[in-house]
Write a protein that holds these residues in place. Sequence first.
Motif, PDB file in Angstrom:
ATOM      1  N   LYS A  94       0.931  -1.380  -0.017  1.00 29.97           N
ATOM      2  CA  LYS A  94       0.135   0.077  -0.104  1.00 29.97           C
ATOM      3  C   LYS A  94       0.850   1.250  -0.102  1.00 29.97           C
ATOM      4  N   LEU A  95       0.555   2.351  -0.697  1.00 30.28           N
ATOM      5  CA  LEU A  95       1.176   3.594  -0.835  1.00 30.28           C
ATOM      6  C   LEU A  95       0.409   4.466   0.079  1.00 30.28           C
ATOM      7  N   LEU A  96       0.932   4.853   1.010  1.00 31.03           N
ATOM      8  CA  LEU A  96       0.069   5.748   2.290  1.00 31.03           C
ATOM      9  C   LEU A  96       0.537   7.305   2.040  1.00 31.03           C
ATOM     10  N   PHE A  97      -0.319   8.163   2.344  1.00 33.56           N
ATOM     11  CA  PHE A  97      -0.194   9.477   2.578  1.00 33.56           C
ATOM     12  C   PHE A  97      -0.716  10.081   3.888  1.00 33.56           C
ATOM     13  N   PHE A  98       0.268  10.752   4.522  1.00 35.54           N
ATOM     14  CA  PHE A  98      -0.197  11.230   6.124  1.00 35.54           C
ATOM     15  C   PHE A  98      -0.198  12.597   5.964  1.00 35.54           C
ATOM     16  N   GLU A  99      -1.033  13.250   6.715  1.00 36.54           N
ATOM     17  CA  GLU A  99      -1.132  14.677   6.991  1.00 36.54           C
ATOM     18  C   GLU A  99      -0.551  14.841   8.461  1.00 36.54           C
ATOM     19  N   GLN A 100      -0.125  16.217   8.685  1.00 38.52           N
ATOM     20  CA  GLN A 100       0.675  16.336  10.081  1.00 38.52           C
ATOM     21  C   GLN A 100      -0.335  16.834  11.011  1.00 38.52           C
ATOM     22  N   GLU A 101      -0.343  16.159  12.178  1.00 41.76           N
ATOM     23  CA  GLU A 101      -1.563  16.410  13.345  1.00 41.76           C
ATOM     24  C   GLU A 101      -0.770  17.612  14.132  1.00 41.76           C
ATOM     25  N   VAL A 102      -1.873  18.180  14.987  1.00 45.21           N
ATOM     26  CA  VAL A 102      -1.623  19.267  15.880  1.00 45.21           C
ATOM     27  C   VAL A 102      -0.614  18.784  16.845  1.00 45.21           C
ATOM     28  N   ASN A 103      -0.660  17.417  17.316  1.00 47.35           N
ATOM     29  CA  ASN A 103       0.305  17.014  18.419  1.00 47.35           C
ATOM     30  C   ASN A 103       1.541  16.622  17.699  1.00 47.35           C
ATOM     31  N   GLU A 112      -3.410   3.794  -1.208  1.00 48.31           N
ATOM     32  CA  GLU A 112      -3.666   3.428  -2.587  1.00 48.31           C
ATOM     33  C   GLU A 112      -3.055   1.854  -2.589  1.00 48.31           C
ATOM     34  N   ASP A 113      -4.189   0.721  -2.652  1.00 51.18           N
ATOM     35  CA  ASP A 113      -3.487  -0.381  -2.866  1.00 51.18           C
ATOM     36  C   ASP A 113      -2.942  -0.889  -4.155  1.00 51.18           C
ATOM     37  N   SER A 114      -1.876  -1.441  -4.143  1.00 52.16           N
ATOM     38  CA  SER A 114      -1.121  -2.013  -5.625  1.00 52.16           C
ATOM     39  C   SER A 114      -1.884  -2.712  -6.439  1.00 52.16           C
ATOM     40  N   GLN A 115      -1.726  -2.417  -7.751  1.00 54.05           N
ATOM     41  CA  GLN A 115      -2.340  -3.223  -8.644  1.00 54.05           C
ATOM     42  C   GLN A 115      -1.480  -3.593  -9.479  1.00 54.05           C
ATOM     43  N   LYS A 116      -1.795  -4.893 -10.114  1.00 56.29           N
ATOM     44  CA  LYS A 116      -0.985  -5.263 -11.235  1.00 56.29           C
ATOM     45  C   LYS A 116      -0.881  -4.619 -12.504  1.00 56.29           C
ATOM     46  N   THR A 117      -0.029  -4.092 -13.124  1.00 53.90           N
ATOM     47  CA  THR A 117       0.094  -3.443 -14.139  1.00 53.90           C
ATOM     48  C   THR A 117       1.218  -3.882 -15.155  1.00 53.90           C
ATOM     49  N   GLY A 118       0.742  -4.472 -16.076  1.00 53.54           N
ATOM     50  CA  GLY A 118       1.815  -5.264 -16.867  1.00 53.54           C
ATOM     51  C   GLY A 118       2.513  -6.343 -16.157  1.00 53.54           C
ATOM     52  N   ALA A 123       1.160   1.612  -7.548  1.00 55.73           N
ATOM     53  CA  ALA A 123       0.523   2.456  -6.848  1.00 55.73           C
ATOM     54  C   ALA A 123       0.891   3.829  -7.007  1.00 55.73           C
ATOM     55  N   GLY A 124       0.046   4.853  -6.990  1.00 56.07           N
ATOM     56  CA  GLY A 124       0.451   6.122  -7.368  1.00 56.07           C
ATOM     57  C   GLY A 124      -0.412   7.192  -6.626  1.00 56.07           C
ATOM     58  N   MET A 125       0.131   8.214  -6.551  1.00 55.88           N
ATOM     59  CA  MET A 125      -0.730   9.369  -6.086  1.00 55.88           C
ATOM     60  C   MET A 125      -0.371  10.741  -6.831  1.00 55.88           C
ATOM     61  N   TYR A 126      -1.328  11.388  -7.475  1.00 54.39           N
ATOM     62  CA  TYR A 126      -1.120  12.384  -8.413  1.00 54.39           C
ATOM     63  C   TYR A 126      -1.767  13.773  -7.858  1.00 54.39           C
ATOM     64  N   PHE A 127      -0.949  14.661  -7.571  1.00 49.70           N
ATOM     65  CA  PHE A 127      -1.224  15.984  -6.946  1.00 49.70           C
ATOM     66  C   PHE A 127      -1.092  17.146  -8.062  1.00 49.70           C
ATOM     67  N   LEU A 128      -2.147  17.022  -9.033  1.00 49.31           N
ATOM     68  CA  LEU A 128      -2.010  17.872 -10.229  1.00 49.31           C
ATOM     69  C   LEU A 128      -2.781  19.028 -10.363  1.00 49.31           C
TER      70      LEU A 128
END
Length: 317
Positions: A94-103, A112-118, A123-128
């Motif tokens: 799994k590809l994980l993304f965390f945000e900063q918490e107050v503490n 994102e769970d990995s998927q078989k591609t070819g 797994a990817g995350m796109y901030f576009l």
Amino acid sequence: MDMEIDLSNLGTVNTMFAALFSKLGVPIKTTVSPTVLEEAMNGTVTVRPLPVGTSAMGKVEKQSAHFFGVTISEEQAHSGIVVRATSVAQSKFKLLFFEQEVNGGYGLALQEDSQKTGKVTSAGMYFLHFQVYRMDSTVNALAMAKDPEAAFFKRLEGLQPCEVSTLKPGTHIFAVYGDNFFKPASYTIEAMCAKSYEDTTERLKEIEAKILEKRTDLRQFETEYRKALARFQEATTRYTQEKEVVDDMLRERDDIHSSFTTERTITSSLGAGSSSSRYPVEQNKTESSENGNIDSRDKSSKKKWFNLNLNRSDKRA
């Protein structure tokens, strides 16, 4: 209903069964281990730097995670950021993304769970700065397995909008989580600025819009297809019935034609029972004539022998 389990709480036997079902195609959705989430929330995890434009390779134990910090500038944030992970060994992760918490800790925001591609899993995350979508392959997976046609029409229903489409300047935390059932997951993670991939970014934006439009078209087409299929099945059923009727009528017609014949039924008694046989009239006449000739020849022969014996007796006398 999709199965969602925490592999860290399963024993060896149950894990083996889960792995077997997964191999057979049963969608088993796993959760991130509570231990990993708790350590991230407490800020007690080790974070390795991952500069934009670089990659890192590693091997993470099952139900464990490797954390990476991606620091982006204002210009890079404006252009867009892409973070992807791949596994040539086709490991599950799994590809994980965390945000900063107050503490000071990190809270899980995206996964994102990995998927078989070819030949790899990825797994990817796109901030576009535009809406991108992730594919949830477990949506209606069991129902689709029972109906191949439904598998096609529901194929795009797994598209789910990503909750985060932009990143602000600063350091952002990503992680690769080992999701194999038994062995560690090998991976390569990389962070990229979209400015170096402007053409690719534009193509992604266009194909996302086309896929959404196609999903709407398929929903409408499925209704039309089901109606046409029902009419086709009705026509096929009628075709089978009409064919049987025509075959029966032609067979009856042939039987009627066969009834026009000069044959007749002759009944003869044999012993205690009787049997019927069909003979042509002309054949009966011929057989009667032949039987008469045979009887005449027999009588003539007997008469000759009788006369011969009488003559011999007279001479002796």
